[in-house]
Design a protein around this motif. Sequence first.
Motif, PDB file in Angstrom:
ATOM      1  N   CYS A 153      63.533 -38.388  11.852  1.00 35.35           N
ATOM      2  CA  CYS A 153      63.572 -36.938  12.071  1.00 35.35           C
ATOM      3  C   CYS A 153      64.710 -36.635  13.043  1.00 35.35           C
ATOM      4  O   CYS A 153      64.887 -37.338  14.045  1.00 35.35           O
ATOM      5  CB  CYS A 153      62.211 -36.521  12.631  1.00 35.35           C
ATOM      6  SG  CYS A 153      62.163 -34.968  13.536  1.00 35.35           S
ATOM      7  N   ALA A 155      65.038 -34.156  15.102  1.00 32.93           N
ATOM      8  CA  ALA A 155      64.572 -33.711  16.417  1.00 32.93           C
ATOM      9  C   ALA A 155      64.096 -34.891  17.254  1.00 32.93           C
ATOM     10  O   ALA A 155      64.355 -34.952  18.458  1.00 32.93           O
ATOM     11  CB  ALA A 155      63.456 -32.684  16.253  1.00 32.93           C
ATOM     12  N   CYS A 156      63.404 -35.838  16.621  1.00 33.75           N
ATOM     13  CA  CYS A 156      62.949 -37.027  17.353  1.00 33.75           C
ATOM     14  C   CYS A 156      64.162 -37.778  17.915  1.00 33.75           C
ATOM     15  O   CYS A 156      64.134 -38.304  19.017  1.00 33.75           O
ATOM     16  CB  CYS A 156      62.206 -37.989  16.439  1.00 33.75           C
ATOM     17  SG  CYS A 156      60.593 -37.428  15.926  1.00 33.75           S
ATOM     18  N   CYS A 246      56.189 -35.524  18.262  1.00 30.84           N
ATOM     19  CA  CYS A 246      57.230 -34.508  18.046  1.00 30.84           C
ATOM     20  C   CYS A 246      56.619 -33.255  17.409  1.00 30.84           C
ATOM     21  O   CYS A 246      55.994 -33.324  16.358  1.00 30.84           O
ATOM     22  CB  CYS A 246      58.320 -35.079  17.147  1.00 30.84           C
ATOM     23  SG  CYS A 246      59.456 -33.869  16.477  1.00 30.84           S
ATOM     24  N   HIS A 249      58.341 -31.900  13.642  1.00 27.80           N
ATOM     25  CA  HIS A 249      58.215 -32.417  12.276  1.00 27.80           C
ATOM     26  C   HIS A 249      56.785 -32.337  11.720  1.00 27.80           C
ATOM     27  O   HIS A 249      56.371 -33.180  10.937  1.00 27.80           O
ATOM     28  CB  HIS A 249      58.823 -33.820  12.154  1.00 27.80           C
ATOM     29  CG  HIS A 249      58.108 -34.903  12.898  1.00 27.80           C
ATOM     30  ND1 HIS A 249      58.725 -35.737  13.781  1.00 27.80           N
ATOM     31  CD2 HIS A 249      56.821 -35.285  12.880  1.00 27.80           C
ATOM     32  CE1 HIS A 249      57.860 -36.598  14.254  1.00 27.80           C
ATOM     33  NE2 HIS A 249      56.695 -36.345  13.732  1.00 27.80           N
TER      34      HIS A 249
HETATM   35 ZN   LIG Z   1      60.474 -35.216  14.927  1.00 28.13          ZN
END
Ligand SMILES: [Zn+2]
Length: 375
Positions: A153, A155-156, A246, A249
Amino acid sequence: MNSPFRADRISAAKIMVVGCGALGNEVLKNLALMGAEHIWAVDFDRVESGNLSRSVLFSREDALKGRFKVDVVAERLAGMNPRIEINTVRGDVAFDVGLGLIRKMDVVIGCVDNRWARYCINRLCMRAGVPWVDGGISYLEGTVRVFVPGKNCYACQLGPEGLKDLARRIPCPEIIRRDEQAGKAPTSSIIASVTGAVQVQEALKLLHPELLEEGALTSLCGRMFCFEGEHMTTRVVELAAWDDDCPVHDRWEPVKETAVTAETTVGQALEMLGKELGAEKVTIHLSADCFVDRVIRKDNNASLTVMLPGRKVAERLGQDPDWRGFPFSALYQHEYREIDERFPYKSLTVGQLGIPEKEVLHVSTSSGEAYMEMQ
Ligand SMILES: [Zn+2]
């Protein structure tokens, strides 16, 4: 050696390309040449003369007329292959692309030039359970990454600090966009060609899960391809990141259908959702943006009625001579993030709240959460 890709798989696939700049041009051109026939193109911008030196699908005339990029690419792709069905969204991926549309895609290809837009594409794809291929270019450098829900992901990968940095900037996407564009990295057609080609190749691999499974092909998922043209080095670096905590997601499922459209009034929508969910009271959560009815100046309590999604407020302030250039920090914004029976403007349409067509509404009732896909 024959191509490992099946022509019928490519022609049947639904592929979205976000961003129709230098990279988006290359990606769209390659998709058309490889036989893709169902393409969605997303961009808010118009063609400018500065785009011409690195964008194969744009002409001088398009720039002179200031045509929208999505309209031009749709025309050029149809010219390359009349069988192509090209759909366009003239808007911003952060707000104007309904999750229901993303859910129909087999793969999304990101051709954007800033972290905020990547964050938004990632959030949509993770909610919808659709893989996406990111590309980034600067003058002689290109990178490609593949993100697959459940595996990795964007964002992760940013980590807590990166996310915090991004979150601080989220309230005013219009300004971010202007800033990012002002500081745009110089690019060339060469690096866009290399990077866009790798992106399309990775996207096509994702259409052949059985070949990935048996090892006939290997996806870039969890790694990053870096190409540097100055000294001709290429690298593939490990980049797997999937943090269970997170918040970005979260997968939205199960999704049910609602008869609500962007033209339905808010009052009707609340009633319809209540009936469809068998609930007396429903709350619609505005997931991408808030709705602002007025702004108030802290210095003199003057108030301005705006009645707009949060992203449009800056524009509105700029139109009014008394409010032009007024800093956000000196304002109080009266906003709604949740819409329920107490919402005072029920004759507005769902679209006027800033919700796009085919959005999936996040709704809560006394019995829990529901995800309702609009028509
Ligand atoms: Zn994420």
